[in-house]
Write a protein that holds these residues in place. Structure first.
Motif, short mmCIF file in Angstrom:
data_model
loop_
_atom_site.label_atom_id
_atom_site.label_comp_id
_atom_site.label_asym_id
_atom_site.label_seq_id
_atom_site.Cartn_x
_atom_site.Cartn_y
_atom_site.Cartn_z
N GLY A 362 -59.87 70.85 -19.31
CA GLY A 362 -60.48 69.79 -18.51
C GLY A 362 -61.27 70.44 -17.40
O GLY A 362 -60.72 71.24 -16.62
N LEU A 363 -62.56 70.12 -17.30
CA LEU A 363 -63.44 70.88 -16.41
C LEU A 363 -64.33 69.94 -15.60
O LEU A 363 -64.96 69.04 -16.17
N ARG A 364 -64.39 70.15 -14.29
CA ARG A 364 -65.31 69.43 -13.42
C ARG A 364 -65.96 70.40 -12.43
O ARG A 364 -65.30 71.33 -11.95
N PHE A 365 -67.23 70.15 -12.16
CA PHE A 365 -67.96 70.90 -11.15
C PHE A 365 -68.30 69.95 -10.00
O PHE A 365 -69.10 69.01 -10.18
N GLY A 376 -71.14 64.95 -5.45
CA GLY A 376 -70.87 64.30 -6.72
C GLY A 376 -70.38 65.31 -7.74
O GLY A 376 -70.10 66.46 -7.42
N VAL A 377 -70.28 64.85 -8.96
CA VAL A 377 -69.79 65.68 -10.06
C VAL A 377 -70.94 65.92 -11.03
O VAL A 377 -71.62 64.98 -11.44
N ALA A 378 -71.15 67.18 -11.38
CA ALA A 378 -72.25 67.53 -12.27
C ALA A 378 -72.00 67.01 -13.68
O ALA A 378 -70.88 67.10 -14.20
N ASN A 379 -73.03 66.48 -14.29
CA ASN A 379 -72.98 66.09 -15.70
C ASN A 379 -73.35 67.31 -16.53
O ASN A 379 -74.51 67.67 -16.67
N ILE A 420 -70.43 74.51 -4.41
CA ILE A 420 -70.01 74.15 -5.77
C ILE A 420 -68.58 74.63 -5.97
O ILE A 420 -68.29 75.83 -5.86
N ARG A 421 -67.71 73.69 -6.23
CA ARG A 421 -66.31 74.02 -6.49
C ARG A 421 -65.94 73.59 -7.91
O ARG A 421 -66.55 72.68 -8.45
N VAL A 422 -64.95 74.26 -8.46
CA VAL A 422 -64.62 74.08 -9.87
C VAL A 422 -63.17 73.67 -10.02
O VAL A 422 -62.27 74.28 -9.42
#
Length: 509
Positions: A362-365, A376-379, A420-422
């Motif tokens: 599961g990954l979000r930037f 926001g969250v990168a698409n 940018i955080r991951v």
């Protein structure tokens, strides 16, 4: 120090050491039948022609090299890019012509060089398409440039009588044997892994093939994964010595062929099984193709080599020594990293690690402008193909590479320097998901390095008897997901769900 010298203990008396060195040198430069070398040239050329044609027909060139917005390159090779426009189709077309030249032995040296450079270029463009057998093809095609595999049964030998020879120095055949043997043996060493020896992830993959006729029910058995895992490990470690020993050669060949055929059926890994089945015959006596196809043996008068000067022998031995030492030592670089390669991916590439891990991710930037507070969250699918996303989500270095791409992309579009955080939750070989990377760091400020990365969190989750099967979209209901204030403030209006990475039998051959 030359290869010949490495066979002699340092504490030998000078006279004995001199005799040993001479014997080793004589052994390496002794004439052997060229038949096996010619056979491998034809085999390799034919398989490469098929590979190039199938790549063009499958549409992979567009999907892998033309369509992607960005490419994941290896450290130090960021200058390698695809050709613009339809250039990659021309690139593969030239590789196909070169592979045909290898097959026929026509303009052989040039053909081998063009194919080796072309294959290396394709290989270095995209880290997301790393496969161990592509790496092996690059190495083998590079070796063929220097091997006299065109001195018989070739267009070059037909046109130039001065090239014709029925023998080659023994080192040429042993170098190929070594290069084929290394993936086997190092693959076996890598399988001396706790997860592998307990049947993970292999048992998970076998259960998914329970629908196969005749053998499906057996593959779903609880102990099938353990049996296959131990069998694969022992075969990798022992097949080369068993092939070299006359008494076990034929049984070892039969087991090896069965092993590769099973891999081809179970995992659909392309040309690799067929290349390895064919290459296995290099461990037979050098004249086996002559005896099998021509029903003849090498005549004594044909078994003579042109004399080679001592200086040229020394140069050959020196180059061989450098190459062999590199091949033997480079795969062990993973020992210098603090985390296992199956978790961090550090030291995974070029080390012949095969089929050792499956990761659900599961990954979000999280992206935030520190000046305005907007975020926001990168698409991810705006920038990455499904193949890139699948591979990147498992690899910490590739994730950092993508962060740098996002950083530079938004900066080029006037957004300034963003934070940018991951958030990377990873389930390794059926474990309960846990964080792979420190979620509190601004990775836009972290630079790539070959050294161990302190921001990769240690693997703490134990292996489970029953693999984690909770759907990815429900992970946050079962796993404590950290939410550092700087990652979520101000709260984005809409948070994309985790991007599902479908398990794909991560057998990276």
């Amino acid at each position: 120090m030359s290869i010949a010298e490495t066979h002699c203990p340092r504490d030998m008396p000078p006279a004995v050491a001199s005799s040993c060195n001479k014997d080793c040198r004589a052994w390496l430069f002794a004439p052997v039948d060229i038949a096996s070398l010619v056979y491998f040239r034809i085999l390799f050329g034919a398989i490469m022609v098929y590979h190039v044609v199938s790549t063009i027909k499958s549409g992979w060139i567009d999907q892998l090299y033309i369509r992607p917005v960005m490419h994941f390159t290896y450290p130090g090779f960021g200058w390698v890019h695809p050709w613009p426009g339809s250039g990659m189709y021309w690139h593969f077309g030239v590789m196909g012509v070169a592979a045909t030249g290898i097959l026929l032995g026509a303009f052989y040296r040039l053909s081998a060089l063009v194919f080796a450079v072309g294959m290396a270029h394709v290989f270095l463009i995209e880290k997301a398409f790393y496969l161990n057998h592509y790496y092996l093809i690059v190495l083998l095609s590079g070796l063929l440039v220097f091997l006299p595999a065109h001195h018989a049964l070739s267009v070059d030998a037909w046109l130039r009588s001065s090239l014709r020879s029925q023998v080659v120095p023994a080192w040429t055949l042993w170098l190929l044997r070594l290069q084929i043997g290394i993936p086997y043996f190092y693959g076996g060493l890598a399988k001396l892994d706790s997860d592998w020896l307990q049947g993970y992830p292999l048992g998970m993959w076998l259960k998914r093939r329970s629908d196969l006729p005749w053998v499906g029910a057996s593959l779903a058995h609880e102990y099938a994964g353990i049996a296959f895992a131990w069998g694969g490990m022992l075969l990798d470690l022992l097949i080369v010595p068993l092939l070299l020993w006359k008494r076990t050669r034929w049984p070892a060949l039969a087991v090896g062929v069965l092993f590769h055929l099973m891999n081809s059926v179970l995992f659909e890994i392309g040309i690799f099984p067929w290349l390895m089945i064919g290459a296995t015959l290099l461990f037979f006596p050098p004249d086996w193709p002559r005896r099998f196809f021509l029903r003849s043996r090498l005549t004594p008068e044909a078994g003579l080599l042109q004399p080679v000067s001592p200086s040229r022998q020394n140069m050959t031995l020196g180059l061989l020594g450098v190459y062999v030492v590199w091949q033997l030592l480079f795969p062990f670089r993973g020992l210098f990293y603090t985390q296992p390669a199956t978790w961090s991916e550090e030291g995974h590439h070029f080390a012949w690690h095969m089929m050792l891990r499956e990761k659900d991710v599961g990954l979000r930037f999280y992206i935030r402008d520190p000046r305005s507070g907007e975020g926001g969250v990168a698409n991810l699918r705006t920038f990455l193909t499904s193949r890139q996303l699948s591979r990147m989500s498992k690899d910490s270095d590739m994730i950092l590479t993508f962060v740098h791409f996002l950083r530079d992309h938004f900066r080029a579009h006037g957004k300034g320097t963003l934070q940018i955080r991951v958030l990377a939750l990873v389930s390794l070989n059926g474990r309960r998901p846990q964080l792979m990377m420190d979620p509190g760091l601004d990775y836009a400020r972290v630079e790539r390095t070959w050294f161990p990365q302190p921001w990769i969190l240690p693997l703490t989750e134990p292996l489970r008897r029953e693999p984690w099967t909770v759907p990815l979209e429900e992970w946050e209901q079962h796993v404590a997901v950290p939410s550092p204030e700087e990652m979520i403030q101000p709260a984005p209006r809409q948070v994309d769900p985790f991007f599902l990475v479908t398990p794909t039998e991560d057998a990276t051959f």
